[in-house]
Design a protein around this motif. Sequence first.
Motif, PDB file in Angstrom:
ATOM      1  N   LEU A 127       7.957 -19.451   1.621  1.00 36.55           N
ATOM      2  CA  LEU A 127       7.752 -18.373   2.064  1.00 36.55           C
ATOM      3  C   LEU A 127       5.980 -18.195   1.694  1.00 36.55           C
ATOM      4  O   LEU A 127       5.115 -17.941   2.681  1.00 36.55           O
ATOM      5  N   ASN A 128       5.708 -18.698   0.510  1.00 44.29           N
ATOM      6  CA  ASN A 128       4.252 -18.573  -0.043  1.00 44.29           C
ATOM      7  C   ASN A 128       3.297 -19.796   0.742  1.00 44.29           C
ATOM      8  O   ASN A 128       2.377 -19.227   1.021  1.00 44.29           O
ATOM      9  N   LYS A 132       3.806 -20.677   3.849  1.00 43.75           N
ATOM     10  CA  LYS A 132       3.814 -20.237   5.156  1.00 43.75           C
ATOM     11  C   LYS A 132       2.572 -19.020   5.091  1.00 43.75           C
ATOM     12  O   LYS A 132       1.812 -18.917   6.210  1.00 43.75           O
ATOM     13  N   ILE A 133       2.654 -18.014   4.330  1.00 42.44           N
ATOM     14  CA  ILE A 133       1.510 -17.239   3.956  1.00 42.44           C
ATOM     15  C   ILE A 133       0.385 -17.857   3.885  1.00 42.44           C
ATOM     16  O   ILE A 133      -0.770 -17.202   4.655  1.00 42.44           O
ATOM     17  N   GLN A 134       0.044 -18.868   3.076  1.00 44.68           N
ATOM     18  CA  GLN A 134      -0.880 -19.167   2.974  1.00 44.68           C
ATOM     19  C   GLN A 134      -1.586 -20.250   4.389  1.00 44.68           C
ATOM     20  O   GLN A 134      -2.805 -20.232   4.593  1.00 44.68           O
ATOM     21  N   TRP A 171      -0.706 -19.129   7.444  1.00 47.40           N
ATOM     22  CA  TRP A 171      -1.236 -18.132   8.207  1.00 47.40           C
ATOM     23  C   TRP A 171      -2.385 -17.435   7.886  1.00 47.40           C
ATOM     24  O   TRP A 171      -3.233 -17.275   8.727  1.00 47.40           O
ATOM     25  N   LEU A 172      -2.858 -17.415   6.529  1.00 44.93           N
ATOM     26  CA  LEU A 172      -4.206 -17.041   6.258  1.00 44.93           C
ATOM     27  C   LEU A 172      -5.243 -17.892   6.711  1.00 44.93           C
ATOM     28  O   LEU A 172      -6.344 -17.345   7.262  1.00 44.93           O
ATOM     29  N   ARG A 230      -3.435  -8.538  11.307  1.00 44.15           N
ATOM     30  CA  ARG A 230      -2.547  -9.744  10.685  1.00 44.15           C
ATOM     31  C   ARG A 230      -2.998 -10.067   9.383  1.00 44.15           C
ATOM     32  O   ARG A 230      -2.262 -10.032   8.326  1.00 44.15           O
ATOM     33  N   THR A 278      -0.523  -9.660   5.973  1.00 42.89           N
ATOM     34  CA  THR A 278      -0.335 -10.760   5.037  1.00 42.89           C
ATOM     35  C   THR A 278      -0.595 -10.426   3.744  1.00 42.89           C
ATOM     36  O   THR A 278      -0.032 -11.021   2.605  1.00 42.89           O
ATOM     37  N   VAL A 287       1.841  -8.459   1.896  1.00 41.55           N
ATOM     38  CA  VAL A 287       3.060  -9.169   1.440  1.00 41.55           C
ATOM     39  C   VAL A 287       2.693  -9.879   0.210  1.00 41.55           C
ATOM     40  O   VAL A 287       3.550 -10.190  -0.619  1.00 41.55           O
ATOM     41  N   CYS A 288       1.505 -10.718   0.230  1.00 45.55           N
ATOM     42  CA  CYS A 288       1.235 -11.250  -0.917  1.00 45.55           C
ATOM     43  C   CYS A 288       1.122 -10.442  -2.195  1.00 45.55           C
ATOM     44  O   CYS A 288       1.527 -10.906  -3.209  1.00 45.55           O
TER      45      CYS A 288
END
Length: 87
Positions: A41-42, A44-46, A48-49, A70, A74, A77-78
Motif C-alpha cells: 500500500l505504501n 502504491k501511494i508513492q 500515485w504521488l 488527489r 493521498t 492517507v499517508c
Amino acid sequence: MVLAGPPKVEKWMHPAFERGRFLERAIGNATFRIAAKKADLNEKIQQWLRLNRLAALCPTGAALSTLSDRTDVTARVCRSLQVRHLN
C-alpha cells in the motif's frame, strides 16, 4: 527430556499448549501478511504521488483541481498511516 505433570492436569494442559502454539503461528503469519500488504500500500501511494507530480508538470485548468484533490487525499492517507504507527 520432558517431564510430565500429574495425569489429570496433563490431559488438559498438553492440548492447550498445542492450541497455543498453533495460535502463535497463526498470529505470526497474519502479522507478516499485514506488514506485506502495508508495504504494498505504501508503494502504491508513492507511485500515485509520483504520477501526480508528473501530471503537475503539464497542467491544464481542470487537471489542477483534480490533481489537488488527489494529492490531498493521498497525503491524508499517508498521515493516517503514520499517526496509527503502522509504518
